[in-house]
Design an enzyme around this catalytic site. Structure first.
Site, PDB file in Angstrom:
ATOM      1  CE1 TYR A 183      -3.633   2.571   0.611  1.00  0.00           C
ATOM      2  CE2 TYR A 183      -2.400   3.257   2.549  1.00  0.00           C
ATOM      3  CZ  TYR A 183      -3.424   3.460   1.648  1.00  0.00           C
ATOM      4  OH  TYR A 183      -4.233   4.568   1.792  1.00  0.00           O
ATOM      5  CG  ASP A 221       5.638   3.680   0.989  1.00  0.00           C
ATOM      6  OD1 ASP A 221       5.932   4.282   2.046  1.00  0.00           O
ATOM      7  OD2 ASP A 221       4.480   3.583   0.545  1.00  0.00           O
ATOM      8  CE  LYS A 246       1.077   4.892   8.497  1.00  0.00           C
ATOM      9  NZ  LYS A 246       1.028   3.997   7.391  1.00  0.00           N
TER      10      LYS A 246
HETATM   11  C1  LIG Z   1       0.413   4.549   6.009  1.00  0.00           C
HETATM   12  C2  LIG Z   1       1.124   4.306   4.755  1.00  0.00           C
HETATM   13  C3  LIG Z   1       0.992   5.159   3.645  1.00  0.00           C
HETATM   14  C4  LIG Z   1      -0.003   6.272   3.604  1.00  0.00           C
HETATM   15  O1  LIG Z   1       0.242   7.268   4.533  1.00  0.00           O
HETATM   16  P1  LIG Z   1      -0.948   8.292   4.891  1.00  0.00           P
HETATM   17  O2  LIG Z   1      -0.306   9.248   5.828  1.00  0.00           O
HETATM   18  O3  LIG Z   1      -2.031   7.445   5.518  1.00  0.00           O
HETATM   19  O4  LIG Z   1      -1.400   8.910   3.631  1.00  0.00           O
HETATM   20  C5  LIG Z   1       1.794   4.939   2.545  1.00  0.00           C
HETATM   21  N1  LIG Z   1       2.662   3.923   2.516  1.00  0.00           N
HETATM   22  C6  LIG Z   1       2.807   3.071   3.548  1.00  0.00           C
HETATM   23  C7  LIG Z   1       3.808   1.973   3.460  1.00  0.00           C
HETATM   24  C8  LIG Z   1       2.023   3.219   4.696  1.00  0.00           C
HETATM   25  O5  LIG Z   1       2.144   2.341   5.685  1.00  0.00           O
END
Ligand SMILES: *Cc1c(COP(=O)(O)O)cnc(C)c1O
Length: 431
Positions: free
Chosen positions: A144, A239, A267
């Site tokens: 994701y 990511d 995060k």
């Molecule tokens: C949480 C997450 C996102 C999205 O971040 P948001 O702040 O919710 O838009 C993208 N990539 C990874 C791997 C994530 O865990």
């Protein structure tokens, strides 16, 4: 357990917001039942509006590595608020957080702050396309990267395929340059590159997958990605929105010793406030506006209050903190494995540092196919049995649990005491 106030608030919320929530997994649809409405978080404990408290393993889905309301973070946020909520002009906080990040992750020579992980992924992809002059991107099934149109794509079955959108409202055209391959299957990626290599701008990957439950990279997978992308002059984007400063003080890139071209963060670097960032090699980042032609902007980007929360959090991330996290998480993992064994069922715990998840299945879980074929109904019953015993797991089998620096030995102990009876209860009421 009394939940009447939660129920009442959620009924009202459902009339005004889809399912009463502002992000889908919060609605408990994967486990059934109604979400509890939270009043307060303190250290490792969440308290709901009816006064029930829970040991929290969600940690706001990753950011809260120091737990809720760490006194130093709260103090620094209050200080920052008093100095102004937003300037729309440069300030020292941005510089300090950028210095902290680039020191910890030297492959990030320059970065740009944004407001979410979604924005970070979207902007990194835009930059990769600009820098390579190519359009196609490759992602992995079950990874994701936020809710950007062309990243909301999964694959059919196993074989590399041009993506079809996962979400209604995403035109197929948006997804046609997104190719999807199974996570941890380097051969499929090799095959794809042999066919389309000259058109591929970037491969984007969660170096430790955390959005199909935790799935660590297979041995050689990340170095393989590095090698294939380099050979075809494509960029490698890690990511690390979830894994950055979570799996080690230098993220997954540091832990597995593989240097990506671009990194997405979020995060933890926001300490619980909305922050994202993307960064990487200088000559790439110099293509971002206003230095270069890749436009990307944000009214609240680099927000001083969010920068203060992030910096206060980052300053606590010592080597000791990570070794403590590792120890506590290993105890939790071991206890869960023993409880599962005691109940005589098949289960797998996947863990990297303080990210872990429990899958009910016989086989190791190493890609989305294995992750999606586990017994998620049993997980849902376990979730509720533990919730009733004061333990708050993610409300889906396909999410990571997070241990924080403030989970004490006794919190872990209480969690494990609840585990066996909860699992027995979950097993005794099938369906
Ligand atoms: C949480 C997450 C996102 C999205 O971040 P948001 O702040 O919710 O838009 C993208 N990539 C990874 C791997 C994530 O865990």
């Amino acid at each position: 357990m009394q939940l009447s106030r939660s129920r009442e608030l959620m009924e009202r919320a459902k009339r005004l917001m889809p399912a009463g929530v502002n992000s889908p997994v919060r609605a408990f649809q994967a486990v059934g039942g109604d979400p509890v409405c939270i009043a307060k978080g303190e250290g490792p404990i969440l308290t709901d509006v009816d006064g029930n408290s829970y040991i929290d393993y969600v940690g706001s889905w990753g950011p809260l590595i120091l737990g809720h309301c760490h006194p130093d973070v709260v103090h620094r946020v209050k200080e920052a608020v008093g100095q102004g909520m937003s300037f729309g002009a440069p300030h020292e906080g941005e510089l300090l957080l950028a210095e902290a990040i680039t020191q910890a992750m030297p492959w990030i020579e320059m970065l740009r702050f944004v407001n979410s992980g979604t924005e970070a992924g979207m902007s990194a992809i835009r930059l990769s396309r600009a820098a390579t002059g190519r359009n196609k991107i490759v992602k992995f099934e079950g990874n994701y990267h936020g809710h950007v149109d062309y990243l909301l794509v999964k694959a059919g079955s196993g074989v590399a395929t041009f993506g079809l959108p996962d979400s209604s409202g995403v035109p197929e055209k948006m997804a046609q340059d997104t190719m999807v391959v199974p996570f941890n299957h380097l051969d499929d990626l090799e095959g794809l590159f042999q066919k389309h290599g000259q058109d591929i701008a970037a491969v984007i990957v969660e170096p430790v997958a955390g959005n199909m439950g935790v799935v660590p990279p297979a041995k050689g997978f990340l170095t393989g990605l590095r090698e294939v992308t380099q050979r075809h002059d494509s960029l490698l984007i890690f990511d690390e929105v979830m894994t950055g400063f979570r799996v080690s003080s230098s993220g997954a890139a540091g832990l597995y010793d593989v240097e990506p071209d671009l990194v997405c963060l979020g995060k933890i670097i926001g300490g619980g406030l909305p922050v994202g960032a993307y960064g990487g090699r200088r000559e790439l980042m110099e293509q971002v506006a206003p230095l270069g032609p890749v436009y990307q902007a944000g009214t609240l980007s680099g927000n001083p209050v969010a920068m203060a929360a992030g910096l206060a959090t980052m300053e606590k991330l010592t080597p000791d903190l990570y070794s403590e996290l590792e120890k506590k998480s290993a105890v939790l993992e071991q206890g869960i494995i023993e409880a599962v064994d005691r109940c005589g069922i098949a289960g797998q715990v996947n863990r990297v540092g303080s990210m872990l998840s429990l899958f009910f299945c016989e086989q190791p879980v190493n890609d989305s196919q294995t992750a999606f074929s586990t017994d998620r109904a049993l997980y849902a019953r376990l979730f509720h049995a533990l919730l009733r015993r004061g333990v708050y797991l993610p409300p889906s089998a396909l999410e990571s649990w997070f241990v924080s620096a403030v989970h004490s030995e006794s919190d872990i102990g209480r969690t494990l005491e609840a585990f066996t009876p909860a699992l027995e209860e979950a097993l005794s009421h099938p369906g």
